[in-house]
Design a protein around this motif. Structure first.
Motif, PDB file in Angstrom:
ATOM      1  N   SER A 169       0.662  -1.134  -0.132  1.00 57.41           N
ATOM      2  CA  SER A 169       0.344  -0.190   0.257  1.00 57.41           C
ATOM      3  C   SER A 169       1.274   1.310  -0.007  1.00 57.41           C
ATOM      4  O   SER A 169       1.364   1.894  -1.301  1.00 57.41           O
ATOM      5  N   THR A 170       1.130   1.918   1.059  1.00 54.62           N
ATOM      6  CA  THR A 170       1.775   3.463   0.859  1.00 54.62           C
ATOM      7  C   THR A 170       3.274   3.132   2.043  1.00 54.62           C
ATOM      8  O   THR A 170       3.518   3.615   2.564  1.00 54.62           O
ATOM      9  N   ARG A 235      -8.421  13.101  -1.439  1.00 51.83           N
ATOM     10  CA  ARG A 235      -8.121  12.291  -0.536  1.00 51.83           C
ATOM     11  C   ARG A 235      -8.980  10.645  -0.657  1.00 51.83           C
ATOM     12  O   ARG A 235      -8.182  10.101  -0.931  1.00 51.83           O
ATOM     13  N   ASP A 238      -7.449   9.367  -4.151  1.00 50.47           N
ATOM     14  CA  ASP A 238      -6.546   8.785  -4.217  1.00 50.47           C
ATOM     15  C   ASP A 238      -6.190   7.286  -2.714  1.00 50.47           C
ATOM     16  O   ASP A 238      -5.912   6.477  -3.078  1.00 50.47           O
ATOM     17  N   LYS A 239      -7.155   7.129  -2.861  1.00 48.70           N
ATOM     18  CA  LYS A 239      -7.384   6.485  -1.687  1.00 48.70           C
ATOM     19  C   LYS A 239      -8.412   5.161  -1.612  1.00 48.70           C
ATOM     20  O   LYS A 239      -7.248   3.993  -1.713  1.00 48.70           O
ATOM     21  N   PHE A 240      -9.196   4.984  -2.421  1.00 44.02           N
ATOM     22  CA  PHE A 240     -10.035   4.126  -2.479  1.00 44.02           C
ATOM     23  C   PHE A 240     -10.696   4.022  -4.496  1.00 44.02           C
ATOM     24  O   PHE A 240     -11.431   2.977  -4.717  1.00 44.02           O
ATOM     25  N   ASP A 241     -10.113   5.028  -5.293  1.00 39.68           N
ATOM     26  CA  ASP A 241      -9.878   4.754  -6.778  1.00 39.68           C
ATOM     27  C   ASP A 241     -11.099   3.849  -6.736  1.00 39.68           C
ATOM     28  O   ASP A 241     -12.157   4.826  -7.331  1.00 39.68           O
ATOM     29  N   MET A 258     -12.620  -1.672   5.132  1.00 45.35           N
ATOM     30  CA  MET A 258     -11.326  -0.927   5.793  1.00 45.35           C
ATOM     31  C   MET A 258     -11.153  -1.814   7.058  1.00 45.35           C
ATOM     32  O   MET A 258     -11.465  -2.752   7.541  1.00 45.35           O
ATOM     33  N   TYR A 267      -8.627   7.910  10.329  1.00 44.67           N
ATOM     34  CA  TYR A 267      -9.202   8.141   8.840  1.00 44.67           C
ATOM     35  C   TYR A 267     -10.071   9.236   8.972  1.00 44.67           C
ATOM     36  O   TYR A 267     -10.636  10.334   8.692  1.00 44.67           O
TER      37      TYR A 267
END
Length: 300
Positions: A169-170, A235, A238-241, A258, A267
């Protein structure tokens, strides 16, 4: 791996000119008998390596020998250089030297395909230093010890056989065998402190795949439905596409899975009043309770 030792031995002899069997044995941490066996294997493979007796003698490769690049295809040469370029990110001197030699041997320009910065935008962290130490520990099959902080802020002393560095992930993670848990575990690099490489060695093989086989990496999860204000699009995407659906008024609907832990609350709360939990009700209730507790702290 034996193949890696053969490869390193050829370059070491090309660089040094000559080394004794005991010197090579010490360098590779094997027996002198193993070194002589390696020499026989290299000779059989067509590499002109030979040993001379007496004072000033040693193991050498003929002066006119060059590594034939023809044994590798153009694609294989590029793949080797790209792999080494990835390792070079952590500024390893041996890797840079080997990359330079192979660039020259293959007559190719540097393959600069990857750049990684281990620090955040606001401050430098321990990630890069930990990465470098763990890389060395994995290459040398050495056990490491460190202080590790979990998601609750609790710290424990860990002794681990480091097997792989992995990006998920990141974040960067260490995957290894933890003696305290008597099992394989993932450790987030930024949560590792006081990392030390011990003198102890391990023989545990490195697995081919870890994310598909390690169930304990996957946290307990929960199915959630979130509705974001359109101003949060940067945001959200970026996270969920591809889990995002845009509604008629421009709001962003997200149905996803999640982690069912503190990360989820952090979050959602970080989005302030720009997100609403639609489902499940239990999560709505917990967020509402936390919001009341926050508001209570700011009453005058």
């Amino acid at each position: 791996m034996k193949e890696n030792r053969y490869f390193q031995m050829v370059y070491l002899l090309l660089e040094k000119g000559s080394m004794t069997a005991p010197e090579l044995a010490k360098h590779f941490e094997v027996s002198v008998r193993t070194i002589y066996r390696d020499i026989d294997i290299l000779s059989a493979a067509g590499i002109p390596v030979y040993a001379t007796q007496g004072k000033g003698g040693g193991i050498s490769i003929q002066d006119k020998f060059v590594l034939k690049k023809s044994v590798l295809s153009e694609q294989e040469q590029t793949q080797i250089l790209m792999a080494l370029q990835g390792l070079r990110i952590v500024e390893d001197e041996d890797t840079r030297a080997l990359l330079s030699k192979l660039n020259s041997a293959f007559q190719k320009q540097n393959v600069n395909w990857l750049e990684i910065d281990f620090s955040s935008w606001t401050k430098s962290g321990a990630g890069k230093e930990n990465f470098q130490k763990l890389q060395s520990a994995i290459f040398e099959s050495r056990v490491v010890s460190f202080l590790y902080y979990n998601g609750k802020g609790e710290s424990t002393k860990r002794v681990v056989e480091p097997l792989k560095l992995a990006f998920k992930s990141t974040d960067w993670y260490l995957y290894g065998y933890c003696s305290m848990r008597s099992d394989f575990r993932f450790f987030k690099l930024t949560r590792i402190r006081n990392l030390e490489i011990t003198k102890d060695r391990y023989t545990r093989p490195i697995p081919d795949q870890i994310f598909t086989e390690a169930e304990d990496f996957e946290m307990e999860t929960i199915q959630v439905t979130l509705l974001f204000d359109k101003s949060m699009s940067f945001r959200v995407y970026d996270k969920f596409d591809d889990e995002v659906t845009e509604t008629q008024d421009g709001s962003l609907l997200v149905e996803t899975v999640m982690p069912n832990n503190e990360l989820l609350f952090r979050y959602i709360l970080s989005c302030g009043d720009k997100v609403e939990v639609l489902h499940p009700q239990s999560l709505r209730d917990k967020i509402s309770e936390r919001a009341r507790n926050i508001a209570e702290k700011y009453k005058t």
